[in-house]
Design a protein around this motif. Structure first.
Motif, PDB file in Angstrom:
ATOM      1  N   ILE A  84      43.839  46.320  53.172  1.00  0.00           N
ATOM      2  CA  ILE A  84      45.000  46.403  52.991  1.00  0.00           C
ATOM      3  C   ILE A  84      44.992  46.337  51.754  1.00  0.00           C
ATOM      4  N   GLY A  85      44.712  47.597  51.004  1.00  0.00           N
ATOM      5  CA  GLY A  85      45.056  48.335  49.727  1.00  0.00           C
ATOM      6  C   GLY A  85      45.864  47.736  48.846  1.00  0.00           C
ATOM      7  N   MET A  86      45.652  47.274  47.468  1.00  0.00           N
ATOM      8  CA  MET A  86      46.751  46.963  47.103  1.00  0.00           C
ATOM      9  C   MET A  86      47.109  47.419  45.193  1.00  0.00           C
ATOM     10  N   ILE A  87      47.997  47.982  45.070  1.00  0.00           N
ATOM     11  CA  ILE A  87      48.109  48.115  43.656  1.00  0.00           C
ATOM     12  C   ILE A  87      49.231  47.425  43.003  1.00  0.00           C
ATOM     13  N   PHE A  88      49.119  47.474  41.288  1.00  0.00           N
ATOM     14  CA  PHE A  88      50.241  46.306  41.046  1.00  0.00           C
ATOM     15  C   PHE A  88      50.766  47.344  39.957  1.00  0.00           C
ATOM     16  N   GLN A  89      52.065  46.714  39.485  1.00  0.00           N
ATOM     17  CA  GLN A  89      52.823  46.655  38.305  1.00  0.00           C
ATOM     18  C   GLN A  89      51.226  47.134  37.153  1.00  0.00           C
ATOM     19  N   HIS A  90      50.503  45.948  36.305  1.00  0.00           N
ATOM     20  CA  HIS A  90      49.814  46.095  35.763  1.00  0.00           C
ATOM     21  C   HIS A  90      49.095  46.110  35.714  1.00  0.00           C
ATOM     22  N   PHE A  91      48.175  46.829  36.790  1.00  0.00           N
ATOM     23  CA  PHE A  91      46.717  47.497  37.256  1.00  0.00           C
ATOM     24  C   PHE A  91      46.038  46.256  38.017  1.00  0.00           C
ATOM     25  N   ASN A  92      46.251  45.441  36.801  1.00  0.00           N
ATOM     26  CA  ASN A  92      45.223  43.842  37.552  1.00  0.00           C
ATOM     27  C   ASN A  92      43.682  44.998  37.895  1.00  0.00           C
ATOM     28  N   LEU A  93      42.836  45.690  36.572  1.00  0.00           N
ATOM     29  CA  LEU A  93      41.403  46.011  36.968  1.00  0.00           C
ATOM     30  C   LEU A  93      41.261  45.085  35.448  1.00  0.00           C
ATOM     31  N   LEU A  94      39.293  45.719  35.978  1.00  0.00           N
ATOM     32  CA  LEU A  94      38.616  44.455  35.382  1.00  0.00           C
ATOM     33  C   LEU A  94      37.611  44.579  33.816  1.00  0.00           C
ATOM     34  N   TRP A  95      38.494  44.145  32.369  1.00  0.00           N
ATOM     35  CA  TRP A  95      39.106  45.089  31.826  1.00  0.00           C
ATOM     36  C   TRP A  95      37.152  45.484  31.074  1.00  0.00           C
ATOM     37  N   SER A  96      36.365  44.627  32.352  1.00  0.00           N
ATOM     38  CA  SER A  96      35.230  43.971  30.864  1.00  0.00           C
ATOM     39  C   SER A  96      33.605  45.018  32.140  1.00  0.00           C
ATOM     40  N   ARG A  97      34.333  45.472  32.664  1.00  0.00           N
ATOM     41  CA  ARG A  97      34.288  46.888  33.906  1.00  0.00           C
ATOM     42  C   ARG A  97      34.440  47.924  33.926  1.00  0.00           C
ATOM     43  N   THR A  98      34.000  49.360  33.526  1.00  0.00           N
ATOM     44  CA  THR A  98      33.741  50.789  33.418  1.00  0.00           C
ATOM     45  C   THR A  98      34.352  51.448  34.705  1.00  0.00           C
ATOM     46  N   VAL A  99      35.285  52.446  34.857  1.00  0.00           N
ATOM     47  CA  VAL A  99      35.933  52.975  35.676  1.00  0.00           C
ATOM     48  C   VAL A  99      35.033  52.871  37.029  1.00  0.00           C
ATOM     49  N   TYR A 100      33.939  53.400  36.763  1.00  0.00           N
ATOM     50  CA  TYR A 100      32.654  53.103  38.006  1.00  0.00           C
ATOM     51  C   TYR A 100      32.803  51.391  39.071  1.00  0.00           C
ATOM     52  N   ASP A 101      32.400  50.969  37.689  1.00  0.00           N
ATOM     53  CA  ASP A 101      32.347  49.409  38.563  1.00  0.00           C
ATOM     54  C   ASP A 101      33.336  49.282  38.701  1.00  0.00           C
ATOM     55  N   ASN A 102      34.357  48.723  37.834  1.00  0.00           N
ATOM     56  CA  ASN A 102      36.131  48.869  38.635  1.00  0.00           C
ATOM     57  C   ASN A 102      35.996  49.187  39.939  1.00  0.00           C
ATOM     58  N   ILE A 103      35.754  50.585  40.517  1.00  0.00           N
ATOM     59  CA  ILE A 103      35.903  51.067  41.998  1.00  0.00           C
ATOM     60  C   ILE A 103      35.161  50.621  42.344  1.00  0.00           C
ATOM     61  N   ALA A 104      33.549  50.381  42.205  1.00  0.00           N
ATOM     62  CA  ALA A 104      32.784  49.794  43.076  1.00  0.00           C
ATOM     63  C   ALA A 104      32.773  48.465  44.011  1.00  0.00           C
ATOM     64  N   PHE A 105      33.306  47.825  42.441  1.00  0.00           N
ATOM     65  CA  PHE A 105      34.109  46.622  42.544  1.00  0.00           C
ATOM     66  C   PHE A 105      34.299  46.003  44.521  1.00  0.00           C
ATOM     67  N   PRO A 106      34.821  45.843  44.818  1.00  0.00           N
ATOM     68  CA  PRO A 106      35.188  46.200  46.290  1.00  0.00           C
ATOM     69  C   PRO A 106      34.199  46.338  47.055  1.00  0.00           C
ATOM     70  N   LEU A 107      33.559  47.499  46.987  1.00  0.00           N
ATOM     71  CA  LEU A 107      32.263  47.595  47.777  1.00  0.00           C
ATOM     72  C   LEU A 107      31.152  46.868  48.231  1.00  0.00           C
ATOM     73  N   GLU A 108      31.285  45.917  46.302  1.00  0.00           N
ATOM     74  CA  GLU A 108      30.111  45.112  46.374  1.00  0.00           C
ATOM     75  C   GLU A 108      30.458  43.709  47.046  1.00  0.00           C
TER      76      GLU A 108
END
Ligand code: ADP
Ligand code: ADP
Length: 232
Positions: A84-108
């Motif tokens: 179940i994927g979810m996206i948010f109003q304020h994105f909820n990204l990990l600010w100390s991680r790169t684009v690559y690592d943010n996307i890799a995170f759920p796969l890890e």
């Protein structure tokens, strides 16, 4: 297909109780873009958080592809949540991680091996139109680009459904259009079911097939977008 039956959520604090979601029943078809609209406080956010059980329901069931998520525990619940994927109003990204690592995170977290992870991340970055931004940090991206990262991350584990919680509410009109176009193209390309909650009617009109209108925790009207919004 997603079958929501008699779903309710009562918030109880020492001083008050709020019936945030009140006996909602809905069926959402596979591959559909389903909108939920209502004013602030109508219960939309609670409703969408009940679907992936970020909130515990007080009553009712949420059956996603033949499995009731409200009955799941431990590993089964964790595995289902990854679908179940979810996206948010304020994105909820990990600010100390790169684009690559943010996307890799759920796969890890899902234990996907490194080589497979890389292949998937690069495919997703391409899908959302962020090639070349792999090493950027979220703070170096525009709002629209941040939401593209959010979408890629939400799609990492090939979800059965994508939940969008006011996903364009922090974006300007032009960027909103771009993100809505991207959601439509993903819906078409992957056949992905999308549930989108918003307080903005034009968002619903632009991309949703059907819509439910929420008021005081209840669905007061639902149907094809044209039937609900344009009265003969
Ligand atoms: P919407 O997303 O449509 O703005 P919400 O689902 O956020 O609506 O809120 C619905 C109602 O539930 C509101 O009255 C809100 O104040 C209340 N509510 C939301 N979360 C909580 C909570 N954690 N505890 C108590 N009341 C809550
Ligand atoms: P670790 O945390 O152990 O370094 P990661 O999952 O973060 O592992 O990924 C590192 C791997 O991902 C490296 O092998 C690298 O080849 C690949 N990688 C990281 N960033 C990029 C990128 N921007 N483009 C392509 N591959 C990348």
């Amino acid at each position: 297909m997603i079958k929501i039956k008699n779903l309710s959520k009562l918030y109880q604090t020492k001083t008050q109780s709020v019936q945030a979601v009140d006996d909602v029943s809905l069926t959402i078809d596979k591959g559909e873009i389903f909108g939920v609209i209502g004013y602030s406080g109508a219960g939309k956010s609670t409703f969408v958080r009940l679907i992936n059980r970020l909130e515990e329901p007080s009553d009712g069931s949420v059956v996603i592809h033949d499995k009731d998520i409200t009955k799941m525990q431990h590993n089964e619940l964790r595995n289902k949540r990854q679908k179940i994927g979810m996206i948010f109003q304020h994105f909820n990204l990990l600010w100390s991680r790169t684009v690559y690592d943010n996307i890799a995170f759920p796969l890890e977290i899902a234990g996907v091996p490194k080589a497979k992870r890389k292949e998937k991340v690069l495919e997703l970055i391409n899908l959302v139109g962020l090639s070349g931004k792999e090493e950027n940090y979220p703070s170096q991206l525009s709002g629209g680009q941040k939401q593209r990262v959010g979408i890629a991350r939400a799609l990492a584990n090939d979800p059965e459904v994508l939940l969008c919680d006011e996903a364009t509410s922090a974006l300007d009109p032009e960027t909103t259009d771009d993100i809505l176009d991207l959601l439509v193209s993903i819906n078409k390309k992957l056949g992905l079911t999308i549930i989108l909650i918003t307080h903005e009617m034009h968002v619903i009109q632009q991309i949703c097939h059907r819509v439910a209108v929420m008021e005081n925790g209840k669905v007061v009207e639902s149907g094809e977008v044209l039937d609900v919004f344009v009265k003969p």
